[in-house]
Scaffold this motif. Structure first.
Motif, mmCIF file in Angstrom:
data_model
loop_
_atom_site.group_PDB
_atom_site.id
_atom_site.type_symbol
_atom_site.label_atom_id
_atom_site.label_comp_id
_atom_site.label_asym_id
_atom_site.label_seq_id
_atom_site.Cartn_x
_atom_site.Cartn_y
_atom_site.Cartn_z
ATOM 1 N N PHE A 1 0.788 -1.556 0.406
ATOM 2 C CA PHE A 1 -0.835 0.179 -0.132
ATOM 3 C C PHE A 1 0.795 1.079 -0.245
ATOM 4 O O PHE A 1 1.650 1.454 0.968
ATOM 5 N N VAL A 2 0.876 2.030 -1.430
ATOM 6 C CA VAL A 2 1.249 3.709 -0.980
ATOM 7 C C VAL A 2 0.853 4.349 -1.211
ATOM 8 O O VAL A 2 -0.476 4.807 -2.286
ATOM 9 N N ALA A 3 1.050 5.770 -0.591
ATOM 10 C CA ALA A 3 0.771 6.198 -0.279
ATOM 11 C C ALA A 3 0.784 8.122 -0.731
ATOM 12 O O ALA A 3 2.610 8.234 -0.384
ATOM 13 N N ILE A 4 1.066 8.823 -1.492
ATOM 14 C CA ILE A 4 1.260 9.748 -2.618
ATOM 15 C C ILE A 4 0.294 11.331 -2.004
ATOM 16 O O ILE A 4 -0.444 10.991 -2.073
ATOM 17 N N ASP A 5 1.023 12.575 -1.023
ATOM 18 C CA ASP A 5 -0.189 13.395 -1.244
ATOM 19 C C ASP A 5 0.069 14.428 -2.605
ATOM 20 O O ASP A 5 1.606 14.905 -1.929
ATOM 21 N N THR A 6 -0.293 14.351 -3.515
ATOM 22 C CA THR A 6 0.236 14.958 -4.732
ATOM 23 C C THR A 6 -0.213 16.664 -4.535
ATOM 24 O O THR A 6 0.465 17.366 -5.648
ATOM 25 N N GLY A 7 -0.842 16.512 -3.701
ATOM 26 C CA GLY A 7 -0.657 18.233 -3.736
ATOM 27 C C GLY A 7 0.716 18.811 -2.872
ATOM 28 O O GLY A 7 0.548 20.384 -3.286
ATOM 29 N N SER A 8 1.690 18.478 -2.459
ATOM 30 C CA SER A 8 2.530 18.691 -1.050
ATOM 31 C C SER A 8 3.762 18.754 -1.971
ATOM 32 O O SER A 8 4.904 19.431 -1.669
ATOM 33 N N LEU A 9 3.827 18.267 -2.938
ATOM 34 C CA LEU A 9 4.926 18.356 -4.072
ATOM 35 C C LEU A 9 5.467 18.779 -5.831
ATOM 36 O O LEU A 9 3.853 19.324 -6.101
ATOM 37 N N ALA A 10 6.336 19.114 -5.618
ATOM 38 C CA ALA A 10 6.402 20.364 -6.849
ATOM 39 C C ALA A 10 6.259 19.675 -8.176
ATOM 40 O O ALA A 10 6.247 18.581 -7.951
ATOM 41 N N GLU A 11 5.643 19.773 -9.510
ATOM 42 C CA GLU A 11 5.350 19.624 -10.265
ATOM 43 C C GLU A 11 6.895 18.121 -10.867
ATOM 44 O O GLU A 11 6.455 17.425 -11.183
ATOM 45 N N THR A 12 8.006 18.752 -11.062
ATOM 46 C CA THR A 12 8.769 17.655 -11.433
ATOM 47 C C THR A 12 9.104 17.353 -10.684
ATOM 48 O O THR A 12 9.833 15.831 -10.721
ATOM 49 N N LEU A 13 8.775 17.208 -9.254
ATOM 50 C CA LEU A 13 9.594 16.425 -8.207
ATOM 51 C C LEU A 13 8.442 14.972 -8.415
ATOM 52 O O LEU A 13 8.777 13.885 -8.225
#
Length: 408
Positions: A197-209
């Motif tokens: 189960f892999v989670a990521i907050d897509t709103g917390s990172l710059a687009e390139t990162l």
């Protein structure tokens, strides 16, 4: 240091049995021997060994047949095969049949010790991993989704139904309502529960990162990329990827994500080679996506790809009947984890908690109870253990400040 274990050795040669018994017993283990596979199978259920070592070539049932029988009866017991005819084909056949390892005769004593040690360590890790998965399943089972309000009952029904499928899920709700907890519960009760189960907050990172985090990159793809790296979608292969705050994706990233979902493959940054992935997507957003689609800031085709099943989590102010239940749940949780002898809440604290509007939702309530447990000198939480804002701010005050609709 491995604890003493039970090891069964099966061989029709008496000298081999004596040698293996001596070597393994000197390692501190209890050894049981059998001169044929049929006897070994009878003793298997009676003695319950943690490792079986068996010759391949024996009269009657051979070692490969015994291996198959052991794996059918006790699939967690590692089996090591012995042979006087060592070859690449023997090794391949042994491993394909499910053997942990194989040893060629004549034996090197250190090899015996090493294989036994490795096999028992493997058994220990399998047992620990199963225990950990059980703990995770317990932590995120449906019973731990606390609340008995009608809104939450509907959520539970949806979670139970969608967990048995492989459908993409969109979870919507304000911050703090428990979107990731719902996603983990779906994963833990699905056919993918043994996968990651892999989670990521897509709103917390710059687009390139974010692109590198999601899709991975190859060495030299950009400054600082000193080694190739798997992206989170690739890491979640055969499991679930939870994409939080999906509404904050840029148009470019929306397009790339949509392509990956449609093609079921990713391309690492700096590579033209596609890599197949088998991932279940659960997305979440505190913003409603339909208005964003209408405004043209969120792709309609991606929206329909994500909202196969939509679960809407009600804010805590709309299910105030759950506040006493949640409060007691958090009291028990933090009293246990912080080892504090706190057993409950005083009668006057419940009305104070239910009249507050909880703009931070369940997460805010959890933090309030955790703070109270940490600071209280009493066995029962009282009003004096609560923050000043909860004691002085009414629901109507916060409703007016935030523009919420209220019942007159």
């Amino acid at each position: 240091m491995l604890r003493p274990s039970r090891v069964m050795v099966v061989d029709d040669d008496a000298e081999t049995l004596a040698l293996l018994r001596e070597v393994i017993a000197k390692e501190g283990h209890e050894v049981e021997t059998a001169e044929d596979a049929e006897t070994a199978l009878v003793r298997l259920g009676e003695w319950q060994p943690e490792l079986v070592i068996t010759d391949i070539h024996m009269p009657g049932m051979d070692g490969l047949a015994l291996l198959a029988a052991v794996r059918e009866k006790e699939p967690d017991i590692p089996v090591v095969l012995l042979t006087a005819f060592g070859s690449l084909k023997t090794a391949v056949d042994a491993i394909k049949a499910g053997a942990f390892d194989y040893l060629s005769k004549p034996f090197i004593v250190d090899d015996i010790r090493l294989v036994v040690r490795r096999a028992l360590e493997h058994k220990k890790l399998v047992r620990e991993n199963r225990s950990l998965r059980g703990q995770l399943r317990e932590q995120y089972r449906f019973d731990n989704l606390v609340g008995s309000s009608s809104g939450m009952v509907e959520v539970y029904k949806l979670v139970a139904r969608v967990a048995e499928t492989d459908s993409t899920v969109l979870i919507q709700g304000e911050s703090g309502t428990g979107k990731e907890l719902i996603a983990r519960a779906i994963h833990a009760n699905s056919t993918r529960s043994n996968g990651p189960f892999v989670a990521i907050d897509t709103g917390s990172l710059a687009e390139t990162l974010l692109e590198s985090e999601l899709f991975g990159h190859e060495r030299g793809a950009f400054t600082g990329a000193i080694a190739s790296k798997k992206g989170l979608l690739e890491q979640a292969h055969l499991g679930t990827c939870f994409l939080d705050e999906i509404a904050d994706l840029s148009p470019v990233m929306q397009s790339k994500l949509l392509r990956s979902l449609q093609e079921r493959e990713i391309r690492r940054v700096g590579s033209e080679t596609p890599r197949a992935i088998d991932v279940r997507i659960i997305a979440a957003s505190k913003k409603e996506l339909k208005p964003l689609v209408a405004a043209g800031t969120f792709r309609e085709d991606l929206f329909y790809r994500l909202e196969v099943v939509t679960i809407v989590l009600p804010p805590l102010r709309e299910r105030t009947e759950d506040i006493p239940l949640l409060s007691r749940y958090f009291v028990n949780k933090f009293a246990r984890t912080k080892e504090k002898p706190v057993t409950g809440l005083s009668p006057e604290t419940i009305p104070l908690l239910t009249r507050y509007s909880w703009p931070g939702n369940v997460r805010e309530l959890e933090h309030v109870i955790e703070r109270a447990i940490a600071l209280t000198p009493h066995p029962i939480l009282t009003a004096e253990d609560l923050p000043e804002t909860i004691l002085t701010t009414t629901f109507q005050d916060q409703a007016k400040a935030r523009g919420w609709e209220t019942l007159e």
